[in-house]
Design an enzyme around this catalytic site. Structure first.
Site, PDB file in Angstrom:
ATOM      1  N   ALA A  81       0.837  -1.203   0.000  1.00  0.00           N
ATOM      2  CA  ALA A  81       0.000   0.000   0.000  1.00  0.00           C
ATOM      3  C   ALA A  81       0.869   1.249   0.000  1.00  0.00           C
ATOM      4  O   ALA A  81       2.015   1.223   0.433  1.00  0.00           O
ATOM      5  CB  ALA A  81      -0.923  -0.009   1.217  1.00  0.00           C
ATOM      6  N   SER A 133      -9.316 -10.472   2.641  1.00  0.00           N
ATOM      7  CA  SER A 133      -8.902 -11.046   3.929  1.00  0.00           C
ATOM      8  C   SER A 133      -8.878 -12.555   3.874  1.00  0.00           C
ATOM      9  O   SER A 133      -9.698 -13.179   3.209  1.00  0.00           O
ATOM     10  CB  SER A 133      -9.834 -10.616   5.063  1.00  0.00           C
ATOM     11  OG  SER A 133      -9.421 -11.249   6.264  1.00  0.00           O
ATOM     12  N   LYS A 187     -12.620  -3.042   4.975  1.00  0.00           N
ATOM     13  CA  LYS A 187     -11.508  -3.939   5.304  1.00  0.00           C
ATOM     14  C   LYS A 187     -10.736  -3.414   6.510  1.00  0.00           C
ATOM     15  O   LYS A 187     -10.304  -4.183   7.377  1.00  0.00           O
ATOM     16  CB  LYS A 187     -10.579  -4.120   4.100  1.00  0.00           C
ATOM     17  CG  LYS A 187      -9.316  -4.934   4.396  1.00  0.00           C
ATOM     18  CD  LYS A 187      -9.641  -6.358   4.776  1.00  0.00           C
ATOM     19  CE  LYS A 187      -8.519  -7.223   5.291  1.00  0.00           C
ATOM     20  NZ  LYS A 187      -7.160  -6.949   5.004  1.00  0.00           N
ATOM     21  N   HIS A 190     -12.724  -4.262   9.515  1.00  0.00           N
ATOM     22  CA  HIS A 190     -12.554  -5.708   9.709  1.00  0.00           C
ATOM     23  C   HIS A 190     -11.267  -5.972  10.484  1.00  0.00           C
ATOM     24  O   HIS A 190     -11.245  -6.749  11.440  1.00  0.00           O
ATOM     25  CB  HIS A 190     -12.522  -6.408   8.343  1.00  0.00           C
ATOM     26  CG  HIS A 190     -11.967  -7.805   8.364  1.00  0.00           C
ATOM     27  ND1 HIS A 190     -10.614  -8.061   8.509  1.00  0.00           N
ATOM     28  CD2 HIS A 190     -12.556  -9.022   8.275  1.00  0.00           C
ATOM     29  CE1 HIS A 190     -10.408  -9.364   8.507  1.00  0.00           C
ATOM     30  NE2 HIS A 190     -11.575  -9.963   8.357  1.00  0.00           N
ATOM     31  N   ASN A 191     -10.202  -5.317  10.097  1.00  0.00           N
ATOM     32  CA  ASN A 191      -8.923  -5.528  10.776  1.00  0.00           C
ATOM     33  C   ASN A 191      -8.951  -5.002  12.212  1.00  0.00           C
ATOM     34  O   ASN A 191      -8.360  -5.620  13.103  1.00  0.00           O
ATOM     35  CB  ASN A 191      -7.785  -4.864  10.000  1.00  0.00           C
ATOM     36  CG  ASN A 191      -7.426  -5.635   8.740  1.00  0.00           C
ATOM     37  OD1 ASN A 191      -8.215  -6.441   8.243  1.00  0.00           O
ATOM     38  ND2 ASN A 191      -6.248  -5.384   8.210  1.00  0.00           N
ATOM     39  N   GLU A 194     -10.633  -7.501  14.153  1.00  0.00           N
ATOM     40  CA  GLU A 194      -9.688  -8.616  14.296  1.00  0.00           C
ATOM     41  C   GLU A 194      -8.716  -8.355  15.463  1.00  0.00           C
ATOM     42  O   GLU A 194      -8.443  -9.253  16.261  1.00  0.00           O
ATOM     43  CB  GLU A 194      -8.940  -8.767  12.965  1.00  0.00           C
ATOM     44  CG  GLU A 194      -7.880  -9.821  12.902  1.00  0.00           C
ATOM     45  CD  GLU A 194      -7.161  -9.761  11.537  1.00  0.00           C
ATOM     46  OE1 GLU A 194      -7.845  -9.713  10.495  1.00  0.00           O
ATOM     47  OE2 GLU A 194      -5.920  -9.748  11.527  1.00  0.00           O
ATOM     48  N   TYR A 195      -8.219  -7.124  15.568  1.00  0.00           N
ATOM     49  CA  TYR A 195      -7.361  -6.765  16.716  1.00  0.00           C
ATOM     50  C   TYR A 195      -8.106  -7.062  18.022  1.00  0.00           C
ATOM     51  O   TYR A 195      -7.549  -7.607  18.958  1.00  0.00           O
ATOM     52  CB  TYR A 195      -7.027  -5.271  16.707  1.00  0.00           C
ATOM     53  CG  TYR A 195      -5.860  -4.797  15.879  1.00  0.00           C
ATOM     54  CD1 TYR A 195      -5.685  -5.192  14.556  1.00  0.00           C
ATOM     55  CD2 TYR A 195      -4.937  -3.894  16.410  1.00  0.00           C
ATOM     56  CE1 TYR A 195      -4.639  -4.699  13.797  1.00  0.00           C
ATOM     57  CE2 TYR A 195      -3.883  -3.400  15.655  1.00  0.00           C
ATOM     58  CZ  TYR A 195      -3.734  -3.799  14.346  1.00  0.00           C
ATOM     59  OH  TYR A 195      -2.704  -3.291  13.609  1.00  0.00           O
TER      60      TYR A 195
END
Ligand code: 2AM
Length: 493
Positions: A81, A133, A187, A190-191, A194-195
């Site tokens: 990125a 993902s 996304k 989402h991350n 996830e953390y």
């Protein structure tokens, strides 16, 4: 036999790119691939041959690569990125034609996607920012895909993406998320979620180990058991596996998990999530706690020094005052605490998405997002189906915890949840994520908060005014003068 030209190409053949390209080819879609460094092209072509003569074609220059794809082209980018994406686009752009589409599959900041989409549009090129993902395995076998941007670009590649994505009971784990940078933003959240999930699992482990005295083998059994119930998820499943792995290199044997340095790395999407939550004035304390824990975990030497300094001052090690506990009861309580904490964490992530969607006019469908997270991605879990249904029942749901089904689940679990957090606090074990979730829940569900006092303070020192519970309007009071007068008339002691 003349083979049709590929409709799709992929540039950037690191781990994710290679696996995604092989996945596309395996689903029967011929694909052209390119990488700045030629060796990775050779590597990918060799893998395609070895993994079943897949229709994957290597190219060594941007021109040759782009021209090998049939128009309208779908060109997926999986490069780092930031600047590498701009550089890759600059290399490919001279050969792209109006109607072609760029699909950036990296973890890109959503505003970069919006800028690039505008630049591409000036040349008639379509643009998608697509969250991907599932890690290496997901990319190869079926990831969760979160494409946002040009609907036309999505439609051009829709059949390919639907085959490439993970498949669950209610369809492929892909949907058109929304316009602009919506795919990247989803996304990112989402991350962040996830953390939170990973932190909450780590806290469950910590309490069971430090207070409950569970061995790694016992922990493996507990997590495997949890994975057969309401907590069934990829992260719980892999956690059970981690506890089983022995340390072959170690002198004294034991399990590898105990030899892993307690420092967590990060690449930035969790930090962005918390920054965005603050920008949008959305409370995300569980996700923020997980980020803070990564920060503090990085201070290993400082923590060791602090442990020694505070021990000298008389504050013992962790689990100092751990009361005797019933192991089975503790395991059952921690399972419930983990589940309830997780619901609050998802509520925060979903509300962040809702706030951004309103700000940007993206029209995000939260139930549909929960659906595409059911498979392929790192947070895939059985309970995402419950979230999907909650938003289907009420698309305007203010908060997951007030959905009737989730509310009932919270009610059933709150006693166990409070016991675990109280026990951890007493024992000096940190459960910042579980405690943040509980505080979020208790703050949110209280009809009256002590915010009246904070507002009175603000009015006293800054004349910020206040509203009243009993009549409309903005009020200001000379609090200090009135307080002095009252105190003089009737001394407090
Ligand atoms: P490379 O193999 O040539 O380094 C992950 O690093 C992927 O991004 C790799 O495929 C890498 O290509 C690619 N990448 C990183 N920086 C790049 C750049 N500036 N231009 C093109 N590709 C780049």
């Amino acid at each position: 036999m003349a083979m049709a030209l590929p409709r799709i190409g992929l540039a950037g053949l690191a781990v994710m790119g290679q696996n995604l390209a092989l996945n596309v080819a395996e689903k029967g879609f011929p694909i052209s691939v390119y990488n700045r460094t030629a060796a990775k092209v050779d590597e990918t072509v060799a893998r395609a041959a070895a993994e079943g003569d897949l229709p994957l074609f290597g190219h060594y220059t941007p021109q040759e690569f782009v021209l090998s794809i049939a128009r309208p082209r779908s060109v997926v980018l999986l490069v780092k990125a930031g600047a590498p994406v701009d550089q890759t686009i600059a290399a490919l752009a001279p050969f792209l034609e109006p109607g072609d589409a760029i699909i950036d599959g990296g973890n890109e900041w959503y505003e970069n996607t919006e800028r690039r989409a505008a630049e591409a549009a000036a040349r008639g090129v379509l643009y998608l920012g697509m969250g991907v993902s599932g890690g290496e395995e997901g990319a190869r076998r079926g990831p969760s895909l979160m494409p946002g941007g040009s609907l036309q670009a999505y439609d051009n590649a829709r059949d390919i993406l639907a085959k490439v994505a993970a498949q669950v009971d209610d369809g492929p784990c892909v949907t058109f998320v929304g316009p602009g940078g919506a795919g990247n933003f989803v996304k990112m959240v989402h991350n962040g979620i996830e953390y939170g999930d990973m932190q909450l699992i780590a806290e469950a482990y910590d309490v069971l180990r430090a207070v409950g005295g569970l061995s790694n083998r016992e922990l493996a059994a507990v997590f495997a058991d949890w994975n057969r119930g309401e907590l069934e998820s990829f992260l719980v499943e892999i956690t059970a596996d981690i506890f089983l792995v022995g340390d072959d290199d170690g002198e004294a044997g034991g399990e590898l998990v105990d030899k892993v340095l307690d420092k967590t790395g990060m690449k930035g999407t969790g930090k962005w999530t918390v920054q965005q939550a603050a920008e949008l004035a959305v409370a995300a304390p569980t996700i923020a706690a997980s980020l803070d824990c990564r920060f503090i975990s990085g201070l290993k030497e400082e923590r060791e020094a602090a442990a020694a300094a505070l021990e000298r001052a008389g504050i013992g090690g962790a689990a100092q005052a751990a009361p005797a506990v019933d192991k089975q009861q503790l395991i059952d309580d921690v399972r419930q605490a983990l589940y309830a904490s997780k619901i609050c964490s998802y509520a925060q992530g979903m509300n962040l998405l809702k706030a951004k969607s309103e700000e940007k006019g993206w029209g995000l469908d939260l139930g549909e997002l929960a659906r595409i997270w059911k498979g392929g991605c790192i947070i895939r879990a059985r309970f995402l189906d419950r979230i999907k249904r909650a938003y289907q029942r009420n698309p305007r749901l203010a908060n997951l915890v007030v959905d009737p089904d989730f509310a009932a689940e919270m009610a059933n679990r709150q006693a166990a949840w409070r016991r675990v957090v109280a026990l951890a606090v007493t024992a000096g074990i940190t459960t910042p994520g579980m405690a943040a979730s509980l505080a979020y829940f208790d703050t949110y569900r209280r009809a009256r908060l002590p915010a009246n006092l904070v507002q009175a303070q603000r009015d006293l020192f800054g004349a910020h005014t206040y509203e009243r519970v009993d009549r409309p309007g903005a009020f200001h009071t000379e609090w200090t003068k009135l307080a002095r007068r009252r105190a003089a008339a009737a001394p407090l002691n």
